[in-house]
Design a protein around this motif. Sequence first.
Motif, PDB file in Angstrom:
ATOM      1  N   PRO A 133     -36.896  74.088 -95.940  1.00 31.47           N
ATOM      2  CA  PRO A 133     -37.119  75.237 -96.831  1.00 31.47           C
ATOM      3  C   PRO A 133     -37.852  74.795 -98.102  1.00 31.47           C
ATOM      4  O   PRO A 133     -37.780  73.627 -98.503  1.00 31.47           O
ATOM      5  N   SER A 134     -38.530  75.736 -98.716  1.00 29.28           N
ATOM      6  CA  SER A 134     -39.228  75.464 -99.983  1.00 29.28           C
ATOM      7  C   SER A 134     -38.302  74.817-100.996  1.00 29.28           C
ATOM      8  O   SER A 134     -37.097  75.068-101.026  1.00 29.28           O
ATOM      9  N   ILE A 135     -38.878  73.992-101.837  1.00 24.40           N
ATOM     10  CA  ILE A 135     -38.112  73.386-102.919  1.00 24.40           C
ATOM     11  C   ILE A 135     -37.495  74.457-103.828  1.00 24.40           C
ATOM     12  O   ILE A 135     -36.540  74.183-104.532  1.00 24.40           O
ATOM     13  N   GLU A 136     -38.073  75.650-103.813  1.00 23.64           N
ATOM     14  CA  GLU A 136     -37.614  76.711-104.702  1.00 23.64           C
ATOM     15  C   GLU A 136     -36.824  77.786-103.965  1.00 23.64           C
ATOM     16  O   GLU A 136     -36.754  78.933-104.400  1.00 23.64           O
ATOM     17  N   THR A 137     -36.178  77.401-102.873  1.00 23.75           N
ATOM     18  CA  THR A 137     -35.367  78.349-102.105  1.00 23.75           C
ATOM     19  C   THR A 137     -34.285  78.980-102.965  1.00 23.75           C
ATOM     20  O   THR A 137     -34.031  80.186-102.888  1.00 23.75           O
ATOM     21  N   THR A 138     -33.635  78.190-103.810  1.00 26.54           N
ATOM     22  CA  THR A 138     -32.553  78.748-104.633  1.00 26.54           C
ATOM     23  C   THR A 138     -33.075  79.730-105.674  1.00 26.54           C
ATOM     24  O   THR A 138     -32.347  80.636-106.095  1.00 26.54           O
ATOM     25  N   VAL A 139     -34.320  79.568-106.096  1.00 24.06           N
ATOM     26  CA  VAL A 139     -34.926  80.525-107.026  1.00 24.06           C
ATOM     27  C   VAL A 139     -35.006  81.890-106.364  1.00 24.06           C
ATOM     28  O   VAL A 139     -34.679  82.925-106.966  1.00 24.06           O
ATOM     29  N   HIS A 140     -35.427  81.930-105.108  1.00 19.98           N
ATOM     30  CA  HIS A 140     -35.517  83.187-104.372  1.00 19.98           C
ATOM     31  C   HIS A 140     -34.127  83.754-104.110  1.00 19.98           C
ATOM     32  O   HIS A 140     -33.920  84.970-104.179  1.00 19.98           O
ATOM     33  N   ALA A 141     -33.174  82.869-103.809  1.00 14.70           N
ATOM     34  CA  ALA A 141     -31.825  83.320-103.480  1.00 14.70           C
ATOM     35  C   ALA A 141     -31.145  84.015-104.649  1.00 14.70           C
ATOM     36  O   ALA A 141     -30.397  84.984-104.465  1.00 14.70           O
ATOM     37  N   VAL A 142     -31.388  83.541-105.869  1.00 18.35           N
ATOM     38  CA  VAL A 142     -30.661  84.037-107.027  1.00 18.35           C
ATOM     39  C   VAL A 142     -31.145  85.420-107.474  1.00 18.35           C
ATOM     40  O   VAL A 142     -30.437  86.118-108.209  1.00 18.35           O
ATOM     41  N   LEU A 143     -32.328  85.829-107.022  1.00 19.68           N
ATOM     42  CA  LEU A 143     -32.853  87.145-107.395  1.00 19.68           C
ATOM     43  C   LEU A 143     -32.372  88.190-106.391  1.00 19.68           C
ATOM     44  O   LEU A 143     -32.660  88.075-105.194  1.00 19.68           O
ATOM     45  N   PRO A 144     -31.644  89.225-106.845  1.00 18.03           N
ATOM     46  CA  PRO A 144     -30.998  90.179-105.931  1.00 18.03           C
ATOM     47  C   PRO A 144     -31.937  91.273-105.430  1.00 18.03           C
ATOM     48  O   PRO A 144     -31.638  92.465-105.539  1.00 18.03           O
ATOM     49  N   PHE A 145     -33.072  90.868-104.873  1.00 12.07           N
ATOM     50  CA  PHE A 145     -34.033  91.808-104.308  1.00 12.07           C
ATOM     51  C   PHE A 145     -34.388  91.351-102.894  1.00 12.07           C
ATOM     52  O   PHE A 145     -34.246  90.175-102.549  1.00 12.07           O
ATOM     53  N   THR A 146     -34.886  92.280-102.098  1.00 13.39           N
ATOM     54  CA  THR A 146     -35.214  91.976-100.703  1.00 13.39           C
ATOM     55  C   THR A 146     -36.387  91.016-100.585  1.00 13.39           C
ATOM     56  O   THR A 146     -36.379  90.099 -99.758  1.00 13.39           O
ATOM     57  N   VAL A 147     -37.403  91.208-101.413  1.00 11.99           N
ATOM     58  CA  VAL A 147     -38.627  90.401-101.327  1.00 11.99           C
ATOM     59  C   VAL A 147     -38.890  89.734-102.668  1.00 11.99           C
ATOM     60  O   VAL A 147     -38.803  90.374-103.724  1.00 11.99           O
ATOM     61  N   VAL A 148     -39.199  88.449-102.623  1.00 13.08           N
ATOM     62  CA  VAL A 148     -39.524  87.680-103.825  1.00 13.08           C
ATOM     63  C   VAL A 148     -40.849  86.960-103.575  1.00 13.08           C
ATOM     64  O   VAL A 148     -41.057  86.366-102.515  1.00 13.08           O
ATOM     65  N   LEU A 149     -41.738  87.048-104.550  1.00 12.76           N
ATOM     66  CA  LEU A 149     -43.038  86.384-104.488  1.00 12.76           C
ATOM     67  C   LEU A 149     -43.169  85.446-105.686  1.00 12.76           C
ATOM     68  O   LEU A 149     -42.960  85.866-106.824  1.00 12.76           O
ATOM     69  N   HIS A 150     -43.503  84.204-105.420  1.00 13.94           N
ATOM     70  CA  HIS A 150     -43.719  83.231-106.497  1.00 13.94           C
ATOM     71  C   HIS A 150     -45.144  82.695-106.370  1.00 13.94           C
ATOM     72  O   HIS A 150     -45.518  82.150-105.333  1.00 13.94           O
ATOM     73  N   VAL A 151     -45.935  82.863-107.425  1.00 15.74           N
ATOM     74  CA  VAL A 151     -47.333  82.430-107.403  1.00 15.74           C
ATOM     75  C   VAL A 151     -47.638  81.587-108.634  1.00 15.74           C
ATOM     76  O   VAL A 151     -46.899  81.596-109.615  1.00 15.74           O
ATOM     77  N   HIS A 152     -48.749  80.861-108.542  1.00 17.40           N
ATOM     78  CA  HIS A 152     -49.224  80.043-109.657  1.00 17.40           C
ATOM     79  C   HIS A 152     -50.506  80.666-110.206  1.00 17.40           C
ATOM     80  O   HIS A 152     -51.568  80.048-110.224  1.00 17.40           O
TER      81      HIS A 152
END
Length: 350
Positions: free
Chosen positions: A98-117
């Motif tokens: 899994p992505s190094i930032e899996t926990t970042v996505h997990a902690v946000l209580p929404f169905t879809v999370v997008l992380h971009v640079h």
Amino acid sequence: MTLDPSTDPDLRALRILSARLGRDPDRVQAAGGNTSLKRGGTMWIKASGTWLARAEDEEILVPVRLDPLLRAMRDGDPTAETARDFVVAEHNPRGLRPSIETTVHAVLPFTVVLHVHCVSTIALAIRSDAEARLAERLDRLTGVHWAFVPYCKPGLTLSQAIAARLRPGTNVVVLGNHGLVVAADGVAAAGELLDRICAALALPRRPSPVARPDALAELVRGTPYRLPQEPVAHDAAADPASLALATAGAFYPDHVIFLGAALATARTSAELAALGEGPRAPAIVGVPGHGVVLHQGVLRGADEMARCLADVAGRVPAGTSVRAFTQPQIDELTQWDAEQYRQSLSRREG
């Protein structure tokens, strides 16, 4: 219930959106960024080291059991850091992490999370007055509840910092010296929100003097360096203001991973040849007034990150006060197992 990755329409929509984001160098570069979808106790998240741009052609999503992961995070269980113990193995035939930032996505209580640079976001997020500049642009948007999180190491440390700043309805998080996260209860809604935020944060790119690739081609002859694949990358050294920023330090994680610390400089072939010797040879070197060159041994993705450097630096006004990474911050990224794994994948592709 785990989604069927081959037929589920939401996962298909996420792949399409992920590929679109991955093909846009203003938002995602190389293997950077990650996307996720939660359903029925499972979170599908981009795998570490995979490319969003390939989301329609390759299986880049890994299913993770969400509730056990969240419990591990709450309990301080160190297995939450990598999330590898929570992967649904039967739906991970490639054995991806899994992505190094899996926990970042997990902690946000929404169905879809997008992380971009997003390069404009980074150009704002490295400023010393980042939060104030962001407020000028984001406070006026309806339906946007945003938070700013000063830089900390990606992964579990970052997710804990985000959790501490979340309020009911927080759907946008700007990460200091890092990037942008948006969240919504649907793929289309998340994509639309991301478009709105990127438009609100968009910055003009400073015009740059014309680079001199012909002179650079002669300069690199007989050295371990080559010209970048992305000609716009030359602006990082051809433009004096961009060069001043690039040589002042490193400012966001993927720069450190793919290109090292502050931009080194050289003016002659002899200087380049000397820089290129040994295991500590800089991945990227700026030739003031001409452009940049890359070491022939760089990781796959370094060309995209060289362009990102020029795109970010060209959006920061000359003389702006910025926050560069400290040496301990650089060390914790380069010596981190998760990033060393991602580098190993890049070397295999290189």
